[in-house]
Design an enzyme around this catalytic site. Structure first.
Site, PDB file in Angstrom:
ATOM      1  N   LYS A  48      35.755  41.925  38.941  1.00  0.00           N
ATOM      2  CA  LYS A  48      35.666  43.314  38.477  1.00  0.00           C
ATOM      3  C   LYS A  48      37.031  43.885  38.082  1.00  0.00           C
ATOM      4  O   LYS A  48      37.116  44.832  37.302  1.00  0.00           O
ATOM      5  CB  LYS A  48      35.060  44.197  39.570  1.00  0.00           C
ATOM      6  CG  LYS A  48      33.673  43.778  40.006  1.00  0.00           C
ATOM      7  CD  LYS A  48      32.592  44.615  39.355  1.00  0.00           C
ATOM      8  CE  LYS A  48      31.207  44.152  39.791  1.00  0.00           C
ATOM      9  NZ  LYS A  48      30.116  44.821  39.089  1.00  0.00           N
ATOM     10  N   SER A 106      29.719  51.674  45.399  1.00  0.00           N
ATOM     11  CA  SER A 106      30.008  51.406  46.811  1.00  0.00           C
ATOM     12  C   SER A 106      30.499  49.977  46.970  1.00  0.00           C
ATOM     13  O   SER A 106      30.670  49.485  48.062  1.00  0.00           O
ATOM     14  CB  SER A 106      28.755  51.626  47.654  1.00  0.00           C
ATOM     15  OG  SER A 106      27.715  50.780  47.183  1.00  0.00           O
TER      16      SER A 106
END
Lengths: 311, 311
Positions: free
Chosen positions: B50, B75
């Site tokens: 990511k 989250s």
């Protein structure tokens, strides 16, 4: 002469081992206040540096005799290393294991093609079985750490590391039987550029620390450490090398080993065995000593039971 | 045009990311009957691929606007990626997190300098808070997977992999929100040499599989999978790419994910999150399909709670 022996050992075993990756973590460097590179022997074949020493020792046996195979007693990584190194050279490996060795370790040795003999869990019984097998089969006995060829094989890990990072100030290894520390010390003293070799040891089994202090080989009263690879003691081959070439040995507590191990798992994403975390624990313990230094750490192995982790 | 966009994205983010190591295991190759190389994004900064997408998206914001920062709701790994990528570019990161997110994840975002806002754990509340923060601060909203710049950032992992291994037959990634799979598919179709891109998905949350079958974006009835990174669904930016460039999606059961994860930990000594084990589980599930192929697997990340492992 040692210098050439290290180079020869490296050339000899090179086709059969991995040149293991070197990893680092900016987070851990910041935490420790120094620059560390980790030589990942957990990525070595069978998961530990022992593959180097076992391979070198086997290749050094005279060819006719080599065909008879090798024999050793071990319940740990050396058993697997000898089994796999022997399989690679297409010779038999006889492994004597104590009856209290975990089934998973016996299975691993057999998976690598080792012929396992189970004996009573005393050092006398283990040695007696080894001697008997050697007599019956002509197999060459191998010692896990107190053997110059094993030590020279082990020296190749730090040899690779210094080729990639020639300006390291310190190389740190765990110390148990002393085979990795002695091999690393030989490399550092022959190829290091103002580099120092240090050992790191669990305080609970600090025989190497006490041996350096007293000048003779000390033993442990107990083996109560999570670092199961470091429960053994020094021998008459590696101790003189350690005396001559190792600056100091730093002792760490059990909780410090677990803390360091967890950080390596969490931050570096590496599965390492407790023994491998001992040098990093030593760095964390003595921040003033290591501050801003370039440090090489040998991650000795990654064979650990995932179902009984200490965290 | 896409080809050049991938190259540009790679050049853009290169100074801020790791070219992650590629590892393999002869044991796992033998077990699976094929040759696998694992691209280790668990070694990426903040521990997941990511970081690539977040960095590329931030660097693509026009400079004046960039100074106002970025905002996202997550989250998981994207929250940490945005926080760290923003910190690296010295801009603010506003992260909206649901009140039921684990404390350790909130802490990780804060450790990377992210400004955390806690909200009720509904998608409406998360989006409302994001919109409000964007309005108040001028921060640019970032979506974890349904954003072309994020997708192009993600494409750079397989781009690096194909540079090292140009003859791969297949590249496999897990699929959750679809950002990694879409990015990889773009790389494979532009730089692959007769290479195919496949997705691997938990059967329990098989929205991507069903979307490919029905031709429209399907959703999940529940999120009952251990692969917590794969609970999200496709979006209108990445779905058309996946439709066009992904050969098929293979579904695996929960027990198969845990089995594959344990093998990666035990044999490769890698700490990987459950999502990362899904592609390897797919290879094990379909031995005939993958037999003797050269397979690249993207290990998506290694952020896992060591105190609650599934084995």
């Amino acid at each position: 002469m040692t210098r050439q022996s290290i180079i020869d050992s490296y050339q000899r075993i090179k086709p059969y081992i991995h040149n293991t990756p070197v990893l680092s973590s900016s987070y851990l460097n910041e935490l420790a206040g120094c620059n560390m590179v980790f030589k990942c022997e957990n990525f070595q074949k069978m998961g530990a540096f022992k593959m180097r020493g076992a391979t070198n020792a086997i290749l050094n046996i005279e060819k006719n005799k080599r065909q008879n195979g090798v024999v050793t007693h071990s319940s740990g990584n050396f058993a697997q290393a000898v089994a796999l190194a022997a399989k690679t050279q297409e010779i038999p490996a006889y492994i004597v294991m104590p009856s209290n060795a975990p089934n998973v370790k016996k299975q691993a040795v057999q998976d690598y093609g080792g012929q396992v003999t189970i004996c009573k869990p005393t050092i006398e019984e283990r040695e007696r079985h080894c001697a008997q097998i050697a007599l019956e089969t002509g197999a060459t006995p191998l010692h896990p750490s107190n053997d110059l060829d094993v030590i020279l094989g082990n020296s190749t890990s730090s040899y690779e590391l210094l080729q990639d990072y020639p300006t390291l100030d310190v190389i740190l290894t765990p110390v148990g039987g002393g085979g990795l520390l002695a091999g690393t010390a030989l490399t550092v003293s022959n190829f290091g550029n103002d580099c120092h070799c240090l050992g790191a040891e669990p305080a609970n089994v600090d025989d190497a620390y006490r041996s350096l202090a007293s000048g003779k080989i000390e033993v442990n009263d107990n083996i109560n450490t999570i670092a199961d690879g470091l429960r053994t003691t020094l021998g008459d081959v590696n101790f003189p090398i350690i005396q001559q070439c190792v600056d100091r040995i730093i002792r760490v507590e059990e909780s410090e080993i677990v803390h360091a191990m967890k950080l390596i798992w969490e931050r570096m994403k590496l599965v390492v065995e407790p023994s491998s975390a001992v040098p990093f624990a030593a760095v964390l313990k003595e921040p003033d000593f290591f501050r801003n230094k370039q440090i090489g750490i040998i991650i000795s192995g990654g064979n650990v039971d995932l179902t009984s982790l200490p965290f």
